[in-house]
Motif scaffolding. Structure first.
Motif, mmCIF file in Angstrom:
data_model
loop_
_atom_site.group_PDB
_atom_site.id
_atom_site.type_symbol
_atom_site.label_atom_id
_atom_site.label_comp_id
_atom_site.label_asym_id
_atom_site.label_seq_id
_atom_site.Cartn_x
_atom_site.Cartn_y
_atom_site.Cartn_z
ATOM 1 N N ASN A 196 -1.343 106.116 -26.259
ATOM 2 C CA ASN A 196 -1.457 107.399 -26.962
ATOM 3 C C ASN A 196 -0.843 108.551 -26.162
ATOM 4 N N LEU A 197 -0.911 108.446 -24.832
ATOM 5 C CA LEU A 197 -0.324 109.497 -23.998
ATOM 6 C C LEU A 197 1.190 109.585 -24.191
ATOM 7 N N TRP A 198 1.797 108.481 -24.598
ATOM 8 C CA TRP A 198 3.236 108.459 -24.876
ATOM 9 C C TRP A 198 3.552 108.924 -26.300
ATOM 10 N N ASN A 199 2.508 109.427 -26.991
ATOM 11 C CA ASN A 199 2.658 109.968 -28.350
ATOM 12 C C ASN A 199 3.148 108.935 -29.361
ATOM 13 N N VAL A 200 2.720 107.696 -29.154
ATOM 14 C CA VAL A 200 3.039 106.642 -30.112
ATOM 15 C C VAL A 200 1.996 106.679 -31.222
ATOM 16 N N LYS A 201 2.441 106.707 -32.460
ATOM 17 C CA LYS A 201 1.536 106.812 -33.598
ATOM 18 C C LYS A 201 1.269 105.437 -34.202
ATOM 19 N N HIS A 202 -0.002 105.173 -34.488
ATOM 20 C CA HIS A 202 -0.382 103.935 -35.164
ATOM 21 C C HIS A 202 -0.561 104.200 -36.660
ATOM 22 N N THR A 203 -0.438 103.142 -37.439
ATOM 23 C CA THR A 203 -0.594 103.267 -38.891
ATOM 24 C C THR A 203 -2.060 103.508 -39.249
ATOM 25 N N HIS A 204 -2.300 104.425 -40.168
ATOM 26 C CA HIS A 204 -3.665 104.712 -40.625
ATOM 27 C C HIS A 204 -3.847 104.201 -42.044
ATOM 28 N N TYR A 205 -4.985 103.570 -42.279
ATOM 29 C CA TYR A 205 -5.292 102.998 -43.585
ATOM 30 C C TYR A 205 -6.530 103.693 -44.157
ATOM 31 N N HIS A 206 -6.588 103.730 -45.480
ATOM 32 C CA HIS A 206 -7.718 104.411 -46.109
ATOM 33 C C HIS A 206 -8.185 103.641 -47.338
ATOM 34 N N ILE A 207 -9.495 103.414 -47.423
ATOM 35 C CA ILE A 207 -10.101 102.789 -48.595
ATOM 36 C C ILE A 207 -10.752 103.896 -49.417
ATOM 37 N N ASP A 208 -10.261 104.090 -50.634
ATOM 38 C CA ASP A 208 -10.706 105.215 -51.459
ATOM 39 C C ASP A 208 -12.168 105.132 -51.860
ATOM 40 N N PHE A 209 -12.605 103.961 -52.298
ATOM 41 C CA PHE A 209 -13.957 103.845 -52.847
ATOM 42 C C PHE A 209 -14.635 102.587 -52.323
ATOM 43 N N ILE A 210 -15.857 102.747 -51.841
ATOM 44 C CA ILE A 210 -16.660 101.617 -51.360
ATOM 45 C C ILE A 210 -17.950 101.584 -52.178
ATOM 46 N N PRO A 211 -18.182 100.522 -52.936
ATOM 47 C CA PRO A 211 -19.357 100.477 -53.805
ATOM 48 C C PRO A 211 -20.668 100.393 -53.012
ATOM 49 N N LYS A 212 -21.738 100.758 -53.679
ATOM 50 C CA LYS A 212 -23.064 100.674 -53.082
ATOM 51 C C LYS A 212 -23.401 99.212 -52.792
ATOM 52 N N LEU A 213 -24.111 98.985 -51.719
ATOM 53 C CA LEU A 213 -24.436 97.619 -51.300
ATOM 54 C C LEU A 213 -25.510 97.040 -52.221
ATOM 55 N N GLU A 214 -25.072 96.153 -53.096
ATOM 56 C CA GLU A 214 -25.983 95.516 -54.041
ATOM 57 C C GLU A 214 -25.651 94.032 -54.145
ATOM 58 N N PHE A 215 -26.459 93.318 -54.931
ATOM 59 C CA PHE A 215 -26.313 91.860 -55.006
ATOM 60 C C PHE A 215 -24.922 91.435 -55.480
ATOM 61 N N LEU A 216 -24.459 91.982 -56.590
ATOM 62 C CA LEU A 216 -23.175 91.543 -57.154
ATOM 63 C C LEU A 216 -21.987 91.835 -56.237
ATOM 64 N N PRO A 217 -21.861 93.058 -55.674
ATOM 65 C CA PRO A 217 -20.761 93.282 -54.727
ATOM 66 C C PRO A 217 -20.793 92.327 -53.529
ATOM 67 N N ILE A 218 -22.000 91.991 -53.064
ATOM 68 C CA ILE A 218 -22.113 91.036 -51.957
ATOM 69 C C ILE A 218 -21.621 89.662 -52.398
ATOM 70 N N LEU A 219 -22.021 89.243 -53.594
ATOM 71 C CA LEU A 219 -21.573 87.953 -54.130
ATOM 72 C C LEU A 219 -20.052 87.931 -54.280
ATOM 73 N N TYR A 220 -19.491 89.006 -54.794
ATOM 74 C CA TYR A 220 -18.040 89.079 -54.956
ATOM 75 C C TYR A 220 -17.333 89.034 -53.586
ATOM 76 N N SER A 221 -17.952 89.640 -52.586
ATOM 77 C CA SER A 221 -17.379 89.623 -51.236
ATOM 78 C C SER A 221 -17.348 88.206 -50.674
ATOM 79 N N ILE A 222 -18.385 87.437 -50.965
ATOM 80 C CA ILE A 222 -18.426 86.040 -50.521
ATOM 81 C C ILE A 222 -17.304 85.246 -51.184
ATOM 82 N N LEU A 223 -17.131 85.458 -52.494
ATOM 83 C CA LEU A 223 -16.051 84.761 -53.213
ATOM 84 C C LEU A 223 -14.690 85.124 -52.639
ATOM 85 N N ALA A 224 -14.502 86.405 -52.340
ATOM 86 C CA ALA A 224 -13.241 86.834 -51.729
ATOM 87 C C ALA A 224 -13.058 86.191 -50.362
ATOM 88 N N GLY A 225 -14.130 86.131 -49.579
ATOM 89 C CA GLY A 225 -14.074 85.506 -48.253
ATOM 90 C C GLY A 225 -13.664 84.049 -48.323
#
Length: 435
Positions: A212-241
């Motif tokens: 960073n002292l050499w002023n090298v820039k890293h790529t920044h990523y952004h996730i617009d929306f993160i759903p509330k932690l509930e049963f179905l989103p967790i299940l979908y996350s497992i399927l994605a995994g």
């Protein structure tokens, strides 16, 4: 010397011995902090120079597409370089892992300039490769030169290489916490060497700071929306995994098979990257796009912004496997980020989760499955995307890690703790034995 001076000298020695007996970790901390400062400064600077060179090579190629026609010639030059002068460093990351398991001769310093040159040439002429492999090899080659001046024994050399890997990974991606854990986790599946935890974290943080002292820039990523932690989103996350784990295992298996196939068909090693270069160059010109070569960072960013087609991840996998199995230089990790992020984005066609979140999950989860480093990937996800996505990232990484089986892009990894009871009798065996 007067009597009073001798008395004061004896008291000082006594107090020093008393202090070190009371705080036995202090000499260890002083020693490894000194080494970590050197590693951090050298590796961070090397990573900064490498990243700047890579950006220049990518920009030049994208503005002069015709240069991709010379990829076979570039492949020949890389092949000749390693065949005649670099056989002892050709193993790359596997050499680093082997050194951690059984330290022998000092890693040749030439590994650093060789892999740097090979990677820049690969990207300049249009190969599909990453940057982590280069950063780790440069870091390992630089750091291992410190073993002799500091008179490090075998056990300490293991710590030195772990710290170098942590520094290289943390500085090249701008994720020092993930880098530290990656260094501790990557060489032995299911176990961590806690005697290296301080040098690994210190080296990774200091190397990232130096970059960073050499002023090298890293790529920044952004996730617009993160759903509330509930049963179905967790299940979908497992399927994605599950999908990410299968993808990781497929990549690991196919890239090793492709490497073996090319070795069996083309006996003279320098000609393998020539063949790979011809295939890649023809494919780029036939398709009329450079979307699937190089690092692919613009496409990774795109995967967080909109739903991408399913073929993006498959084409990147094909281009990367041909490039690296043929003998071009670079890493697998950034292509794995591309593959995971685009796969995740495309899965939003079937899995009702935000495409940005699925892209972030795939970004780290495919990498977790392909390298057997779930803890490092969880931390990387949190460092890159924020703590709010942490639970979803963790689910995807753990499931991918378990579903990928005992496969890895690093053949010298050993099984420390088996992923399931079926493999308990095979602990301490190398991944290469399963290929």
């Amino acid at each position: 010397m007067s009597k009073n001076q001798r008395t004061l000298g004896k008291k000082a020695v006594f107090h020093t011995h008393f202090f070190f007996r009371k705080f036995p970790a202090v000499p260890y901390i002083i020693k490894w902090l000194s080494i970590s400062i050197i590693i951090g400064a050298l590796v961070g600077t090397a990573s900064a120079g490498f990243l700047q060179s890579l950006e220049w090579a990518t920009n030049f190629r994208e503005h002069h597409i015709w240069i991709i026609a010379f990829l076979p010639v570039a492949g020949l030059l890389i092949g000749l370089l390693y065949y005649y002068w670099g056989k002892d460093v050709e193993a790359g990351n596997n050499l680093l892992i082997d050194t951690i398991h059984d330290p022998k001769e000092t890693i040749p310093f030439k590994m650093a300039p060789f892999v740097y040159l090979g990677t820049i040439v690969t990207h300049f002429f249009g190969g599909s490769a990453g940057r982590e492999g280069t950063a780790l090899q440069m870091a390992g080659a630089i750091a291992d030169q410190l073993a002799r001046p500091f008179k490090l024994d075998k056990s300490e050399r293991r710590i030195l290489i772990i710290s170098a890997i942590a520094a290289g990974f943390g500085s090249v991606f701008g994720t020092p916490l993930a880098g530290a854990v990656f260094g501790l986790e990557v060489f032995l599946i299911g176990r961590i060497r806690y005697n290296a935890i301080f040098p690994a974290f210190a080296s990774a943080i200091l190397a990232d700071w130096a970059t960073n002292l050499w002023n090298v820039k890293h790529t920044h990523y952004h996730i617009d929306f993160i759903p509330k932690l509930e049963f179905l989103p967790i299940l979908y996350s497992i399927l994605a995994g599950i999908a990410f784990g299968i993808c990781a295992a497929a990549f690991s298996k196919i890239i090793h098979w492709a490497g073996s196939f090319l070795k069996s068909k083309i006996k003279y090693p320098p000609l393998r990257p020539v063949a790979g270069g011809i295939i890649i160059a023809l494919a780029v010109f036939a398709m009329g796009t450079t979307r699937y070569i190089g690092l692919g960072v613009p496409v990774i960013l795109e995967s967080f912004e909109k739903q991408l087609p399913l073929y993006d991840f498959a084409l990147k996998m094909i281009f990367t496997i041909i490039t690296l199995s043929a003998g071009f230089k670079g890493g697998e990790v950034t292509p794995l980020f591309f593959i995971g992020a685009t796969l995740g984005s495309a899965l939003s066609l079937f899995i009702p989760l935000p495409f940005g979140l699925l892209a972030g999950m795939g970004f780290v989860a495919v990498f977790a499955g392909a390298t057997n480093t779930p803890l490092a990937c969880m931390l990387m996800g949190i460092e890159l995307f924020g703590a709010e996505s942490g639970v979803y990232i963790a689910i995807a990484c753990v499931v991918s890690y378990l579903l990928s089986g005992h496969n890895s892009i690093y053949t010298k990894q050993k099984i420390g703790e088996a992923k399931n009871r079926r493999y308990e009798s095979q602990q301490d065996r190398s991944i290469s034995e399963f290929l």
